[in-house]
Each structure stands twice: as C-alpha cells, then as structure tokens.
Motif scaffolding. Structure first.
Motif, PDB file in Angstrom:
ATOM      1  N   PRO A   1      31.657 -46.575 -15.603  1.00  0.00           N
ATOM      2  CA  PRO A   1      32.942 -46.671 -14.885  1.00  0.00           C
ATOM      3  C   PRO A   1      33.074 -45.665 -13.737  1.00  0.00           C
ATOM      4  O   PRO A   1      33.681 -45.978 -12.711  1.00  0.00           O
ATOM      5  CB  PRO A   1      33.994 -46.396 -15.970  1.00  0.00           C
ATOM      6  CG  PRO A   1      33.296 -46.580 -17.266  1.00  0.00           C
ATOM      7  CD  PRO A   1      31.839 -46.350 -17.029  1.00  0.00           C
ATOM      8  N   LYS A   2      32.501 -44.467 -13.887  1.00  0.00           N
ATOM      9  CA  LYS A   2      32.576 -43.473 -12.817  1.00  0.00           C
ATOM     10  C   LYS A   2      31.760 -43.927 -11.602  1.00  0.00           C
ATOM     11  O   LYS A   2      32.175 -43.732 -10.461  1.00  0.00           O
ATOM     12  CB  LYS A   2      32.068 -42.113 -13.305  1.00  0.00           C
ATOM     13  CG  LYS A   2      32.992 -41.435 -14.286  1.00  0.00           C
ATOM     14  CD  LYS A   2      32.408 -40.105 -14.708  1.00  0.00           C
ATOM     15  CE  LYS A   2      33.276 -39.433 -15.748  1.00  0.00           C
ATOM     16  NZ  LYS A   2      32.678 -38.177 -16.218  1.00  0.00           N
ATOM     17  N   GLN A   3      30.602 -44.511 -11.852  1.00  0.00           N
ATOM     18  CA  GLN A   3      29.776 -44.997 -10.746  1.00  0.00           C
ATOM     19  C   GLN A   3      30.489 -46.152 -10.032  1.00  0.00           C
ATOM     20  O   GLN A   3      30.532 -46.209  -8.817  1.00  0.00           O
ATOM     21  CB  GLN A   3      28.401 -45.447 -11.253  1.00  0.00           C
ATOM     22  CG  GLN A   3      27.519 -46.027 -10.172  1.00  0.00           C
ATOM     23  CD  GLN A   3      26.281 -45.216  -9.889  1.00  0.00           C
ATOM     24  OE1 GLN A   3      26.165 -44.070 -10.291  1.00  0.00           O
ATOM     25  NE2 GLN A   3      25.342 -45.809  -9.195  1.00  0.00           N
TER      26      GLN A   3
ATOM     27  N   VAL B   1      21.517 -43.417   2.145  1.00  0.00           N
ATOM     28  CA  VAL B   1      21.461 -42.820   0.815  1.00  0.00           C
ATOM     29  C   VAL B   1      20.827 -43.803  -0.168  1.00  0.00           C
ATOM     30  O   VAL B   1      21.277 -44.948  -0.270  1.00  0.00           O
ATOM     31  CB  VAL B   1      22.885 -42.468   0.315  1.00  0.00           C
ATOM     32  CG1 VAL B   1      22.841 -41.892  -1.096  1.00  0.00           C
ATOM     33  CG2 VAL B   1      23.583 -41.528   1.286  1.00  0.00           C
ATOM     34  N   ALA B   2      19.827 -43.349  -0.894  1.00  0.00           N
ATOM     35  CA  ALA B   2      19.284 -44.088  -2.029  1.00  0.00           C
ATOM     36  C   ALA B   2      19.449 -43.163  -3.232  1.00  0.00           C
ATOM     37  O   ALA B   2      18.847 -42.098  -3.275  1.00  0.00           O
ATOM     38  CB  ALA B   2      17.817 -44.439  -1.815  1.00  0.00           C
ATOM     39  N   SER B   3      20.307 -43.556  -4.162  1.00  0.00           N
ATOM     40  CA  SER B   3      20.583 -42.683  -5.299  1.00  0.00           C
ATOM     41  C   SER B   3      20.806 -43.509  -6.554  1.00  0.00           C
ATOM     42  O   SER B   3      21.618 -44.438  -6.560  1.00  0.00           O
ATOM     43  CB  SER B   3      21.825 -41.830  -5.010  1.00  0.00           C
ATOM     44  OG  SER B   3      22.021 -40.879  -6.037  1.00  0.00           O
ATOM     45  N   TYR B   4      20.094 -43.156  -7.587  1.00  0.00           N
ATOM     46  CA  TYR B   4      20.233 -43.837  -8.874  1.00  0.00           C
ATOM     47  C   TYR B   4      21.635 -43.603  -9.436  1.00  0.00           C
ATOM     48  O   TYR B   4      22.347 -44.534  -9.790  1.00  0.00           O
ATOM     49  CB  TYR B   4      19.157 -43.338  -9.831  1.00  0.00           C
ATOM     50  CG  TYR B   4      19.258 -43.891 -11.219  1.00  0.00           C
ATOM     51  CD1 TYR B   4      18.910 -45.216 -11.468  1.00  0.00           C
ATOM     52  CD2 TYR B   4      19.686 -43.104 -12.276  1.00  0.00           C
ATOM     53  CE1 TYR B   4      19.001 -45.738 -12.750  1.00  0.00           C
ATOM     54  CE2 TYR B   4      19.773 -43.619 -13.551  1.00  0.00           C
ATOM     55  CZ  TYR B   4      19.440 -44.930 -13.797  1.00  0.00           C
ATOM     56  OH  TYR B   4      19.529 -45.447 -15.048  1.00  0.00           O
ATOM     57  N   GLY B   5      22.037 -42.358  -9.526  1.00  0.00           N
ATOM     58  CA  GLY B   5      23.367 -42.013 -10.018  1.00  0.00           C
ATOM     59  C   GLY B   5      24.243 -41.530  -8.892  1.00  0.00           C
ATOM     60  O   GLY B   5      23.845 -40.672  -8.100  1.00  0.00           O
ATOM     61  N   PHE B   6      25.445 -42.089  -8.794  1.00  0.00           N
ATOM     62  CA  PHE B   6      26.330 -41.744  -7.685  1.00  0.00           C
ATOM     63  C   PHE B   6      27.770 -41.737  -8.198  1.00  0.00           C
ATOM     64  O   PHE B   6      28.446 -42.762  -8.169  1.00  0.00           O
ATOM     65  CB  PHE B   6      26.167 -42.764  -6.552  1.00  0.00           C
ATOM     66  CG  PHE B   6      26.682 -42.258  -5.252  1.00  0.00           C
ATOM     67  CD1 PHE B   6      25.819 -41.781  -4.290  1.00  0.00           C
ATOM     68  CD2 PHE B   6      28.037 -42.233  -4.993  1.00  0.00           C
ATOM     69  CE1 PHE B   6      26.290 -41.285  -3.087  1.00  0.00           C
ATOM     70  CE2 PHE B   6      28.526 -41.746  -3.809  1.00  0.00           C
ATOM     71  CZ  PHE B   6      27.651 -41.269  -2.844  1.00  0.00           C
TER      72      PHE B   6
ATOM     73  N   LEU C   1      31.600 -46.094  -6.087  1.00  0.00           N
ATOM     74  CA  LEU C   1      31.109 -47.115  -5.163  1.00  0.00           C
ATOM     75  C   LEU C   1      32.244 -47.973  -4.609  1.00  0.00           C
ATOM     76  O   LEU C   1      32.217 -48.370  -3.440  1.00  0.00           O
ATOM     77  CB  LEU C   1      30.042 -47.974  -5.842  1.00  0.00           C
ATOM     78  CG  LEU C   1      28.748 -47.236  -6.228  1.00  0.00           C
ATOM     79  CD1 LEU C   1      27.815 -48.163  -6.975  1.00  0.00           C
ATOM     80  CD2 LEU C   1      28.078 -46.624  -5.016  1.00  0.00           C
ATOM     81  N   SER C   2      33.246 -48.241  -5.428  1.00  0.00           N
ATOM     82  CA  SER C   2      34.408 -49.005  -4.950  1.00  0.00           C
ATOM     83  C   SER C   2      35.132 -48.256  -3.832  1.00  0.00           C
ATOM     84  O   SER C   2      35.524 -48.852  -2.825  1.00  0.00           O
ATOM     85  CB  SER C   2      35.381 -49.285  -6.094  1.00  0.00           C
ATOM     86  OG  SER C   2      34.799 -50.168  -7.018  1.00  0.00           O
ATOM     87  N   ALA C   3      35.288 -46.954  -3.998  1.00  0.00           N
ATOM     88  CA  ALA C   3      35.940 -46.147  -2.955  1.00  0.00           C
ATOM     89  C   ALA C   3      35.120 -46.166  -1.667  1.00  0.00           C
ATOM     90  O   ALA C   3      35.684 -46.258  -0.569  1.00  0.00           O
ATOM     91  CB  ALA C   3      36.131 -44.714  -3.448  1.00  0.00           C
ATOM     92  N   LEU C   4      33.819 -46.103  -1.787  1.00  0.00           N
ATOM     93  CA  LEU C   4      32.959 -46.152  -0.606  1.00  0.00           C
ATOM     94  C   LEU C   4      33.030 -47.514   0.077  1.00  0.00           C
ATOM     95  O   LEU C   4      33.131 -47.602   1.299  1.00  0.00           O
ATOM     96  CB  LEU C   4      31.514 -45.821  -0.993  1.00  0.00           C
ATOM     97  CG  LEU C   4      31.287 -44.373  -1.442  1.00  0.00           C
ATOM     98  CD1 LEU C   4      29.943 -44.239  -2.139  1.00  0.00           C
ATOM     99  CD2 LEU C   4      31.403 -43.422  -0.281  1.00  0.00           C
ATOM    100  N   ARG C   5      33.004 -48.552  -0.724  1.00  0.00           N
ATOM    101  CA  ARG C   5      33.077 -49.909  -0.164  1.00  0.00           C
ATOM    102  C   ARG C   5      34.412 -50.133   0.534  1.00  0.00           C
ATOM    103  O   ARG C   5      34.473 -50.730   1.606  1.00  0.00           O
ATOM    104  CB  ARG C   5      32.843 -50.949  -1.260  1.00  0.00           C
ATOM    105  CG  ARG C   5      32.721 -52.367  -0.696  1.00  0.00           C
ATOM    106  CD  ARG C   5      32.438 -53.369  -1.753  1.00  0.00           C
ATOM    107  NE  ARG C   5      33.524 -53.352  -2.731  1.00  0.00           N
ATOM    108  CZ  ARG C   5      33.426 -53.819  -3.955  1.00  0.00           C
ATOM    109  NH1 ARG C   5      32.312 -54.346  -4.376  1.00  0.00           N
ATOM    110  NH2 ARG C   5      34.450 -53.773  -4.777  1.00  0.00           N
ATOM    111  N   GLU C   6      35.499 -49.639  -0.052  1.00  0.00           N
ATOM    112  CA  GLU C   6      36.822 -49.760   0.569  1.00  0.00           C
ATOM    113  C   GLU C   6      36.881 -49.044   1.917  1.00  0.00           C
ATOM    114  O   GLU C   6      37.653 -49.436   2.798  1.00  0.00           O
ATOM    115  CB  GLU C   6      37.906 -49.222  -0.359  1.00  0.00           C
ATOM    116  CG  GLU C   6      38.187 -50.133  -1.533  1.00  0.00           C
ATOM    117  CD  GLU C   6      39.162 -49.526  -2.533  1.00  0.00           C
ATOM    118  OE1 GLU C   6      39.952 -48.638  -2.127  1.00  0.00           O
ATOM    119  OE2 GLU C   6      39.127 -49.928  -3.704  1.00  0.00           O
ATOM    120  N   ALA C   7      36.055 -48.013   2.082  1.00  0.00           N
ATOM    121  CA  ALA C   7      36.001 -47.283   3.348  1.00  0.00           C
ATOM    122  C   ALA C   7      35.103 -47.988   4.361  1.00  0.00           C
ATOM    123  O   ALA C   7      34.940 -47.506   5.479  1.00  0.00           O
ATOM    124  CB  ALA C   7      35.500 -45.861   3.102  1.00  0.00           C
TER     125      ALA C   7
END
Length: 187
Positions: free
Chosen positions: A101-103, A65-70, A107-113
C-alpha cells in the motif's frame, strides 16, 4: 646542442607511448579512462536518500528512476518538485511491489503530478536501483527509495559523476522504457 633539444622530445614521446601501451594492456581494447568521481554513502548512518534528493534538486533536464522499492515521501516530494521545474521525470518499478500500500500511494502521488510510471510485465523482478540525471550523474547500489532504505537498513548508494558512464546508464534505462513487451504504463 642538437642532442639536448632532441633528447627531451624523444623521452617525452617514449613516455607517451609507454602510457598508451600500459593503458591498452590494463583496459583492453575499447577500454576507457574516466576522470569522474564516485561518492559512496552507507545506510543508515549516512542517510543515503538525503544525498539522492540533493541530486534531484539540482536536475535541470531529466531524472530517470529505476527502483524496485519506492515508498519514501522524501523522494516523492523531490520528484514532484522537479516535475514542476520542468524536469522530465520517468519511473520504472516492479509490478509485485504494487501490492504494498505504501508503494501504491507513493506511485499514485507521482502519477497525479504527471510523472509517467512503467512496471515490468515479465516474470522476473525489475530489481534495478538506478537513477540517471542530465547525462552527468547516475546512481547505483543496494538502496531502494524507501524510508527503511534510508534510516534503518544496511544499504549502499553510489553517486557517480561521469559523463560516459551516465550516458550508458541512460541508454539502458531508455531501452527498458521503450520495451513494450517487458514494460507497460501503470494506470
């Protein structure tokens, strides 16, 4: 009788040569004809992110995935589930978007996974909005993976099912991923 047998073969060969010449003229040298398909989804009416999540749900080997907003919880959930299925998931995004803060939370949730994330180190934007899946599907368009991009904004998501085009998109993603000067792991 010999003429009847040769004439259809000759006509068939002429047609084949004509098609080849036409393809060469239209496509130029090195051009390729593709038999893939493209689905086009517009936001907000088509809810394009929901179509993208279905692509994530079908992935078997990798999702790049390459995404500016996530910021979308839909995307986060689908990518975490893909990781749990053993799919190699990687994300590139823009470092300036980390101020949102939403991004940062997504990303923190993804990194934790266990999903690796890299952000650009260069002064320009990492503005790609591309997903590559299993060498068979890739996406393009204006849509960021955000709730606004799915429900409110005027957006476009193209889902391209074509092996050759997808392999090229994968190679581009991997060249960015390997570029240690321009992209670094987000910690």
């Amino acid at each position: 009788m010999i003429r009847r047998v040769l004439f259809p073969s000759f006509t068939w060969c002429c047609r084949l040569v004509t098609i080849w010449l036409l393809a060469t003229v239209l496509l130029g040298p090195g051009g390729a004809v593709s038999a893939g398909s493209i689905e086009v989804w517009y936001g907000p009416e088509d809810r394009p992110l929901e179509h993208l999540v279905r692509v994530y749900d079908r992935a078997k080997r990798y999702i790049f995935v390459a995404s500016y907003g996530f910021t979308s919880p839909l995307s986060v959930k689908a990518l975490v589930e893909a990781t749990r299925r053993g799919v190699d998931v990687r994300i590139l995004t823009d470092r300036e978007r980390l101020n949102d803060p939403k991004q940062r939370a997504a990303l923190s949730a993804l990194r934790e996974a266990g999903i690796p994330i890299k952000v650009n180190q260069h002064d320009s934007l990492m503005h790609l909005k591309q997903v590559v899946v299993d060498d068979e599907v890739n996406t393009s368009g204006s849509m960021n993976q955000t709730t606004s991009g799915n429900q409110y904004n005027d957006e476009r998501l193209d889902i391209i099912r074509d092996h050759a085009i997808t392999v090229r998109a994968r190679e581009k993603f991997l060249s960015l991923w390997k570029d240690q000067e321009r992209f670094q792991e987000w910690k």
